[in-house]
Each structure stands twice: as C-alpha cells, then as structure tokens.
Design a protein around this motif. Structure first.
Motif, PDB file in Angstrom:
ATOM      1  N   VAL A 101     -10.485-104.174   2.115  1.00 26.87           N
ATOM      2  CA  VAL A 101     -12.124-104.914   1.291  1.00 26.87           C
ATOM      3  C   VAL A 101     -12.377-104.582   0.431  1.00 26.87           C
ATOM      4  O   VAL A 101     -13.433-104.747  -0.331  1.00 26.87           O
ATOM      5  CB  VAL A 101     -13.234-105.394   2.467  1.00 26.87           C
ATOM      6  N   ASN A 144      -9.103-101.369   7.456  1.00 24.05           N
ATOM      7  CA  ASN A 144      -8.974-102.600   6.848  1.00 24.05           C
ATOM      8  C   ASN A 144     -10.670-102.520   6.288  1.00 24.05           C
ATOM      9  O   ASN A 144     -10.369-103.671   5.412  1.00 24.05           O
ATOM     10  CB  ASN A 144      -9.062-103.917   8.488  1.00 24.05           C
ATOM     11  N   MET A 155     -16.826-109.517   2.325  1.00 26.36           N
ATOM     12  CA  MET A 155     -15.683-110.245   1.674  1.00 26.36           C
ATOM     13  C   MET A 155     -16.179-111.666   0.889  1.00 26.36           C
ATOM     14  O   MET A 155     -16.113-111.956  -0.276  1.00 26.36           O
ATOM     15  CB  MET A 155     -14.829-110.698   1.720  1.00 26.36           C
ATOM     16  N   LEU A 191     -18.760-107.916   9.528  1.00 20.68           N
ATOM     17  CA  LEU A 191     -17.417-108.275   9.703  1.00 20.68           C
ATOM     18  C   LEU A 191     -17.518-108.482   8.151  1.00 20.68           C
ATOM     19  O   LEU A 191     -18.539-109.067   7.201  1.00 20.68           O
ATOM     20  CB  LEU A 191     -18.517-109.573   9.942  1.00 20.68           C
ATOM     21  N   LEU A 192     -16.080-107.843   8.304  1.00 20.38           N
ATOM     22  CA  LEU A 192     -15.592-107.738   7.001  1.00 20.38           C
ATOM     23  C   LEU A 192     -15.526-109.388   6.140  1.00 20.38           C
ATOM     24  O   LEU A 192     -15.620-109.268   4.897  1.00 20.38           O
ATOM     25  CB  LEU A 192     -13.948-107.334   6.964  1.00 20.38           C
ATOM     26  N   SER A 193     -14.868-110.634   6.924  1.00 21.75           N
ATOM     27  CA  SER A 193     -14.386-111.347   6.424  1.00 21.75           C
ATOM     28  C   SER A 193     -16.625-112.393   5.609  1.00 21.75           C
ATOM     29  O   SER A 193     -16.542-112.650   4.592  1.00 21.75           O
ATOM     30  CB  SER A 193     -14.707-112.927   7.507  1.00 21.75           C
TER      31      SER A 193
END
Lengths: 253, 110
Positions: free
Chosen positions: B58, B54, B37, B32-34
């Motif tokens: 990140v 994407n 981050m 999960l890139l969020s």
C-alpha cells in the motif's frame, strides 16, 4: 464419489458460536442437510476436533476434515484445513501460544468450551480466541503448508476481517483457494466493497456456510468428485478448478 | 520535512538499511490498509502497528516515503527486505499511534 462439503463450521468452542453447536449435533445436522463432508473450523483453536474425529470415525456416512479459522496478525480470517488430527492439534498449539495474554470473559464475549463425543463439557479455553495470533499471512501459509494443510482466506468479500477489508487487495501469495461468503454466492450484498478486490480471479473459489448456528449449516456448500478423499486430492482439484459452489435447494426458490 | 530529519528530531529507530531521504508531505494513521488505500494522500508517512510486508504494498502504491511502526512492535524480516527494495523507510517508536500522530503532526504541519 461426489462430495457435498461445508468446510467452515464453528462449534461451541468459538466465543461467537452457539452453545448448541456440539460436534455431534453438527454431524447430525450436516447429514440431515445432505452433506457428506464437513470441517470444524473454530477461531484460533482446534480443541473440539478430537471429539469430531471420534464421532466421524464411528459414523461412517460422513467424512471430516479438521481446521482452524486463524486470525492473522493483519486481523484477516484464514481458513486452514487438515486431514490429520495430529497436524491440526500441533498447529492449534502454536497458534494458541502466540495469542496475546487477553483472557476470555464469557459474559462479554461468550463461552469457549470444548466437549467430548457425548456432549459433556471437558474444558474451557482461557485466552480470548477472537484476538489476532502472532502469525502474519505469509507465516500462516508457510506453517500450514509444512504441516500438509490448505490455506484459504475466509469470506474475502466481507466488510470485516477479510483480505478486502484489512488489506484492500489480494496479495500474491500461495493461497490454495479463496472462500466467498454465503451472501456473495446467494447474490445479495455482502456489504464489502467489491471494487477493491483485486486478483480475485487468480485463485479457485470455494464457498461454505461459516455457520455459528445449527440452522445455517449447508446453506451454501462446495461440491467436487474424487475417489480418494484427502487434503492432497482436494489441493489437486482446486489447482484444476474442479470444485463448484452450490446453494442448498430449499434456498434456491 | 525529510525522512531523516523527522526520525532524528523525534528519536525514531530506523529499521531499514537504506531508503530515499524523501520529503514527507502529509501523514495518515490507520491499521486498516484498505482504509489507508482509500483515504490517505500521496507522499504521507503512515503511522500504524501493521509490521508486515503488505503494508509496503500500500505504501508503494501511494508513494509513501516512510512507515512508522508504533508500540515498539516487531517488523517482519520480509517487510524490511521489501522496504529496502522499494527504498521506503521503516521507522519505529515506543509511542502509540495517538501520541505519534500528535508528534509527527507538530513537526510536519505545525
């Protein structure tokens, strides 16, 4: 003509959709809520769109777009919308073939059935439609645009399966609009972290009910005016930000 | 530990044609890139199965020297092009994220 549109509605084909969500019941409910344009957007499949097309053509009072809520490789839900049945069915076939070989267990995940215009079940989809497709965000955009469709990341504010939850930012891609969830529009807390949403203002916004149950249809909707309803005219209206997000009257009090 | 040394020790495939052979100071495992981050520290190697561009957005924000793609997943062509521009290494292994995390941890923190 002014269109009151709910362009994100699931049917009984989506494992999470209520079995009562047949295309004919969706149309009747949408009309009773004062909508005159809907789109059927099941997860990763358009197998209920042929029935919707037949019903809409015979109805005359309500217009329909055809769609799929694609799960991208990033597990982001993306609304794709078409006005041609053959285009959505071609896209549906590509997406279905790209799904992993994980088969649905109706007892665990729910039924994935498609019906004819008289609500008779005519088939069941084997692969689990909740899986991510083999298409990443950029390739969804390329494919859908080449087929003449619109690409709108779904419920971007939500804490799951959204651009904000999966990426944490809105990438600089050629999206036609961003969809904001019902809770966002109603002013409640959608549970997502709004602070990490970047570039939200760089795109036009629409809202839809994302209904999985008949009662939810039209709770929020998007309104626009055109004398020539098509995906192309909607694309042009979106480019000019000529679409407004609305809340159903009985919910405003 | 430098990117090239880690890749060579653990037998990782290097998918990018050029990258900075920078120091890997820490690691983070997530798809999960969020989450990446919000929680990863700078100059980490990212262990993930998200093989698209994407991930690089990140990675560049957090100055990651390398991204390790697990389970032999495909890295999209535009991901590799972006990585080469940013001089970030994209490595690949047949190991899953759990096994990769253990092996990388032993090398950089052990």
């Amino acid at each position: 003509m002014v269109y009151k549109s709910d362009l994100h509605i699931h049917s009984c084909l989506s494992p999470c959709g209520d079995l009562e969500m047949s295309p004919s019941d969706i149309i009747q409910t949408a009309k009773s809520k004062g909508l005159n344009l809907i789109a059927l957007t099941d997860h990763n499949s358009a197998m209920n769109c042929p029935a919707l097309n037949e019903l809409c053509m015979n109805d005359g009072e309500i217009s329909c777009f055809f769609g799929i809520e694609v799960t991208s490789e990033e597990e982001v839900h993306i609304l794709t919308l078409f006005d041609r049945l053959d285009s959505v069915m071609e896209f549906s076939d590509l997406i279905y073939k790209s799904l992993p070989e994980i088969y649905n267990d109706p007892d665990k995940f729910g039924d994935q059935v498609y019906v004819d215009s008289e609500n008779n079940i005519i088939g069941e989809v084997d692969k689990y439609l909740g899986s991510p497709s083999g298409y990443n965000i950029a390739s969804v955009i390329d494919k859908v645009h080449s087929l003449g469709g619109l690409v709108i990341p779904a419920h971007v504010d939500r804490p799951v399966y959204s651009l904000s939850s999966q990426l944490g930012f809105i990438p600089e891609e050629n999206f036609d609009a961003l969809e904001l969830s019902k809770n966002y529009v109603l002013g409640g807390n959608s549970g997502g972290n709004r602070n990490i949403i970047l570039n939200l203002d760089n795109f036009p916004h629409i809202t839809n009910s994302d209904s999985h149950y008949l009662n939810d249809i039209g709770a929020v909707y998007s309104e626009f005016e055109t004398d020539d309803l098509s995906i192309e005219s909607l694309r042009n209206l979106l480019n000019r930000y000529q679409i407004s997000m609305k809340i159903a009257k009985n919910r405003q009090s | 530990m430098k990117v090239n040394e880690l890749a060579s020790k653990l037998g990782y495939e290097i998918l990018t044609r050029e990258h900075n052979d920078a120091d890997i100071k820490d690691g983070y495992t997530s798809d999960l890139l969020s989450d990446v981050m919000g929680n990863a520290s700078e100059e980490s190697i990212l262990i993930t199965i998200q093989g698209h561009k994407n991930t690089l957005a990140v990675a560049s924000q957090l100055d990651f020297p390398a991204v390790l793609i697990c389970n032999n997943r495909t890295a999209a062509l535009d991901m590799l092009e972006t990585a080469e521009k940013l001089k970030i290494a994209v490595l690949r292994t047949k190991d899953n994220q759990f096994v990769s995390s253990y092996k990388v941890y032993c090398e950089i923190k052990g």
